[in-house]
Motif scaffolding. Structure first.
Motif, PDB file in Angstrom:
ATOM      1  N   ALA A  59       0.864  -1.175   0.000  1.00 18.60           N
ATOM      2  CA  ALA A  59       0.000   0.000   0.000  1.00 18.60           C
ATOM      3  C   ALA A  59       0.903   1.229   0.000  1.00 18.60           C
ATOM      4  O   ALA A  59       1.154   1.837   1.042  1.00 18.60           O
ATOM      5  CB  ALA A  59      -0.908  -0.008   1.221  1.00 18.60           C
ATOM      6  N   MET A  60       1.405   1.564  -1.169  1.00 20.44           N
ATOM      7  CA  MET A  60       2.310   2.709  -1.255  1.00 20.44           C
ATOM      8  C   MET A  60       2.131   3.408  -2.593  1.00 20.44           C
ATOM      9  O   MET A  60       1.650   2.806  -3.563  1.00 20.44           O
ATOM     10  CB  MET A  60       3.776   2.283  -1.089  1.00 20.44           C
ATOM     11  N   ALA A  61       2.505   4.670  -2.627  1.00 19.46           N
ATOM     12  CA  ALA A  61       2.455   5.434  -3.863  1.00 19.46           C
ATOM     13  C   ALA A  61       3.542   4.950  -4.803  1.00 19.46           C
ATOM     14  O   ALA A  61       4.584   4.450  -4.378  1.00 19.46           O
ATOM     15  CB  ALA A  61       2.639   6.919  -3.570  1.00 19.46           C
ATOM     16  N   ALA A  62       3.296   5.138  -6.086  1.00 24.94           N
ATOM     17  CA  ALA A  62       4.269   4.696  -7.080  1.00 24.94           C
ATOM     18  C   ALA A  62       5.627   5.353  -6.859  1.00 24.94           C
ATOM     19  O   ALA A  62       6.672   4.734  -7.069  1.00 24.94           O
ATOM     20  CB  ALA A  62       3.747   5.001  -8.479  1.00 24.94           C
ATOM     21  N   ALA A  63       5.624   6.596  -6.412  1.00 17.54           N
ATOM     22  CA  ALA A  63       6.882   7.322  -6.214  1.00 17.54           C
ATOM     23  C   ALA A  63       7.746   6.705  -5.124  1.00 17.54           C
ATOM     24  O   ALA A  63       8.953   6.948  -5.072  1.00 17.54           O
ATOM     25  CB  ALA A  63       6.585   8.780  -5.882  1.00 17.54           C
ATOM     26  N   ASP A  64       7.133   5.931  -4.229  1.00 13.36           N
ATOM     27  CA  ASP A  64       7.876   5.326  -3.127  1.00 13.36           C
ATOM     28  C   ASP A  64       8.413   3.940  -3.470  1.00 13.36           C
ATOM     29  O   ASP A  64       9.033   3.286  -2.631  1.00 13.36           O
ATOM     30  CB  ASP A  64       6.984   5.216  -1.885  1.00 13.36           C
ATOM     31  N   ALA A  65       8.178   3.483  -4.705  1.00 13.53           N
ATOM     32  CA  ALA A  65       8.564   2.122  -5.069  1.00 13.53           C
ATOM     33  C   ALA A  65      10.065   1.904  -5.005  1.00 13.53           C
ATOM     34  O   ALA A  65      10.534   0.765  -4.861  1.00 13.53           O
ATOM     35  CB  ALA A  65       8.037   1.784  -6.456  1.00 13.53           C
ATOM     36  N   VAL A  66      10.855   2.977  -5.093  1.00 12.83           N
ATOM     37  CA  VAL A  66      12.312   2.839  -4.994  1.00 12.83           C
ATOM     38  C   VAL A  66      12.719   2.229  -3.654  1.00 12.83           C
ATOM     39  O   VAL A  66      13.780   1.605  -3.544  1.00 12.83           O
ATOM     40  CB  VAL A  66      13.008   4.194  -5.220  1.00 12.83           C
ATOM     41  N   LYS A  67      11.878   2.385  -2.633  1.00 17.97           N
ATOM     42  CA  LYS A  67      12.205   1.804  -1.326  1.00 17.97           C
ATOM     43  C   LYS A  67      12.293   0.286  -1.404  1.00 17.97           C
ATOM     44  O   LYS A  67      13.058  -0.344  -0.664  1.00 17.97           O
ATOM     45  CB  LYS A  67      11.154   2.217  -0.288  1.00 17.97           C
ATOM     46  N   LEU A 171      12.522  -5.872   6.844  1.00 19.05           N
ATOM     47  CA  LEU A 171      12.599  -4.459   6.472  1.00 19.05           C
ATOM     48  C   LEU A 171      11.304  -3.972   5.825  1.00 19.05           C
ATOM     49  O   LEU A 171      10.867  -2.840   6.038  1.00 19.05           O
ATOM     50  CB  LEU A 171      13.778  -4.240   5.513  1.00 19.05           C
ATOM     51  N   TYR A 172      10.696  -4.830   5.036  1.00 20.34           N
ATOM     52  CA  TYR A 172       9.443  -4.486   4.345  1.00 20.34           C
ATOM     53  C   TYR A 172       8.332  -4.188   5.342  1.00 20.34           C
ATOM     54  O   TYR A 172       7.511  -3.290   5.120  1.00 20.34           O
ATOM     55  CB  TYR A 172       9.062  -5.654   3.440  1.00 20.34           C
ATOM     56  N   ASP A 173       8.330  -4.907   6.452  1.00 19.82           N
ATOM     57  CA  ASP A 173       7.299  -4.683   7.473  1.00 19.82           C
ATOM     58  C   ASP A 173       7.464  -3.342   8.186  1.00 19.82           C
ATOM     59  O   ASP A 173       6.557  -2.911   8.897  1.00 19.82           O
ATOM     60  CB  ASP A 173       7.331  -5.820   8.503  1.00 19.82           C
ATOM     61  N   SER A 174       8.616  -2.698   8.016  1.00 22.45           N
ATOM     62  CA  SER A 174       8.838  -1.404   8.695  1.00 22.45           C
ATOM     63  C   SER A 174       9.218  -0.321   7.694  1.00 22.45           C
ATOM     64  O   SER A 174       9.995   0.579   8.012  1.00 22.45           O
ATOM     65  CB  SER A 174       9.928  -1.553   9.769  1.00 22.45           C
ATOM     66  N   PHE A 175       8.663  -0.409   6.490  1.00 22.37           N
ATOM     67  CA  PHE A 175       8.979   0.569   5.452  1.00 22.37           C
ATOM     68  C   PHE A 175       8.695   1.999   5.890  1.00 22.37           C
ATOM     69  O   PHE A 175       9.429   2.922   5.543  1.00 22.37           O
ATOM     70  CB  PHE A 175       8.171   0.257   4.190  1.00 22.37           C
ATOM     71  N   GLU A 176       7.625   2.203   6.630  1.00 27.33           N
ATOM     72  CA  GLU A 176       7.229   3.553   7.002  1.00 27.33           C
ATOM     73  C   GLU A 176       8.294   4.242   7.849  1.00 27.33           C
ATOM     74  O   GLU A 176       8.430   5.461   7.820  1.00 27.33           O
ATOM     75  CB  GLU A 176       5.893   3.534   7.756  1.00 27.33           C
ATOM     76  N   GLU A 177       9.082   3.462   8.588  1.00 28.38           N
ATOM     77  CA  GLU A 177      10.131   4.042   9.429  1.00 28.38           C
ATOM     78  C   GLU A 177      11.460   4.190   8.681  1.00 28.38           C
ATOM     79  O   GLU A 177      12.443   4.668   9.265  1.00 28.38           O
ATOM     80  CB  GLU A 177      10.367   3.180  10.668  1.00 28.38           C
ATOM     81  N   ASN A 178      11.504   3.778   7.410  1.00 28.98           N
ATOM     82  CA  ASN A 178      12.765   3.808   6.657  1.00 28.98           C
ATOM     83  C   ASN A 178      13.891   3.119   7.418  1.00 28.98           C
ATOM     84  O   ASN A 178      15.038   3.587   7.436  1.00 28.98           O
ATOM     85  CB  ASN A 178      13.174   5.246   6.329  1.00 28.98           C
ATOM     86  N   SER A 179      13.582   1.982   8.020  1.00 26.89           N
ATOM     87  CA  SER A 179      14.560   1.318   8.882  1.00 26.89           C
ATOM     88  C   SER A 179      15.789   0.826   8.125  1.00 26.89           C
ATOM     89  O   SER A 179      16.844   0.613   8.720  1.00 26.89           O
ATOM     90  CB  SER A 179      13.890   0.133   9.597  1.00 26.89           C
ATOM     91  N   PHE A 180      15.662   0.660   6.821  1.00 26.63           N
ATOM     92  CA  PHE A 180      16.783   0.173   6.018  1.00 26.63           C
ATOM     93  C   PHE A 180      17.773   1.270   5.667  1.00 26.63           C
ATOM     94  O   PHE A 180      18.912   0.997   5.272  1.00 26.63           O
ATOM     95  CB  PHE A 180      16.265  -0.440   4.707  1.00 26.63           C
ATOM     96  N   ASP A 212      19.631  10.791  -0.060  1.00 23.35           N
ATOM     97  CA  ASP A 212      18.744  11.225   1.021  1.00 23.35           C
ATOM     98  C   ASP A 212      17.856  10.073   1.482  1.00 23.35           C
ATOM     99  O   ASP A 212      17.986   8.938   1.008  1.00 23.35           O
ATOM    100  CB  ASP A 212      17.923  12.440   0.603  1.00 23.35           C
ATOM    101  N   GLU A 213      16.944  10.341   2.414  1.00 23.23           N
ATOM    102  CA  GLU A 213      16.121   9.270   2.990  1.00 23.23           C
ATOM    103  C   GLU A 213      15.107   8.717   2.008  1.00 23.23           C
ATOM    104  O   GLU A 213      14.513   7.666   2.258  1.00 23.23           O
ATOM    105  CB  GLU A 213      15.435   9.761   4.268  1.00 23.23           C
TER     106      GLU A 213
END
Length: 239
Positions: A59-67, A171-180, A212-213
């Motif tokens: 559940a993410m925007a296309a722009a965030d797919a780089v994560k 890491l995928y389970d904590s994408f919102e925190e940018n833990s990676f 950057d983050e």
């Protein structure tokens, strides 16, 4: 798990389009149509590499797919460190290097939802050169590609696959925190060094300042202008 496929990404896309759930994984011992970024082929011989794809429905925007791609790079680096005495580096955005040789390529392909503007699904493809293939790497990539191991080790491709999957899903389970991100940043190659920013046939000298983050490449050009560059727009090469 397959002995041979055209491409693990292509096989998994078929599963995705048939409604397969997130977490479906395809692993193969050989690809006949392995692919890399920008339409390049990815050398995928039998019995020397690990070729795998993971189906995601984020559940993410296309722009965030780089994560997805950058978290995968961290996952591979952590896996290699766990099973070997090697210390991998990451070349922006997602290639893994050991001692100046590329040992892993990552290709994320997505299907977009016109209604939501987000991702319908993403297929994360990872190709790892576990060993040098019989006869060596082809001449075209002989000066670029390298293996993790120069001698075979028992059950190693299975171990690497398991480590990558476990690392990535954590890491995928904590994408919102940018833990990676901290792990990504500390492994990034060429920070502070001269590079060439390559767009098509145009090559522009710059200094690489980092990422950057949002994992955009931060560069400073010779005229003092700075830019943040998104994944997929450019290639970079050390000057």
């Amino acid at each position: 798990v397959y002995k041979e496929v055209s491409s693990t990404n292509l096989v998994l896309k078929d599963y995705a389009n048939q409604g397969a759930p997130e977490g479906r994984i395809v692993i193969a011992g050989m690809q006949t149509q392995g692919r890399g970024r920008l339409g390049r082929s990815f050398f995928s011989p039998s019995d020397s590499g690990l070729y795998m794809s993971i189906l995601l429905r984020p559940a993410m925007a296309a722009a965030d797919a780089v994560k997805i791609t950058t978290a995968a790079a961290v996952s591979v680096a952590l896996a290699v460190e766990k099973v070997s005495d090697q210390k991998p580096d990451i070349k922006w955005v997602n290639d893994i290097y050991i001692n100046g040789r590329k040992i892993c390529g990552i290709l994320t392909e997505a299907s977009f939802s016109m209604e939501s503007g987000g991702l319908d699904y993403a297929v994360l493809g990872i190709g790892v050169n576990t060993y040098e293939p019989e006869g060596g790497f082809p001449e075209a990539i002989r000066d670029i590609a390298g293996p993790i191991f120069h001698e075979r080790k028992s059950d190693m491709r299975n171990r690497i696959a398991a480590e990558i999957i476990n690392n990535f899903m954590r890491l995928y389970d904590s994408f919102e925190e940018n833990s990676f991100y901290p792990e990504y940043r500390k492994r990034l190659l060429w920070v502070g060094e001269k590079i060439n920013v390559i767009r098509g046939s145009e090559k522009t000298p710059a200094t690489m300042l980092g990422a950057d983050e949002d994992c955009r490449l931060h560069v400073r050009y010779e005229d003092g202008r700075e830019e943040y560059i998104s994944s997929g727009e450019i290639s970079i090469r050390k000057a």
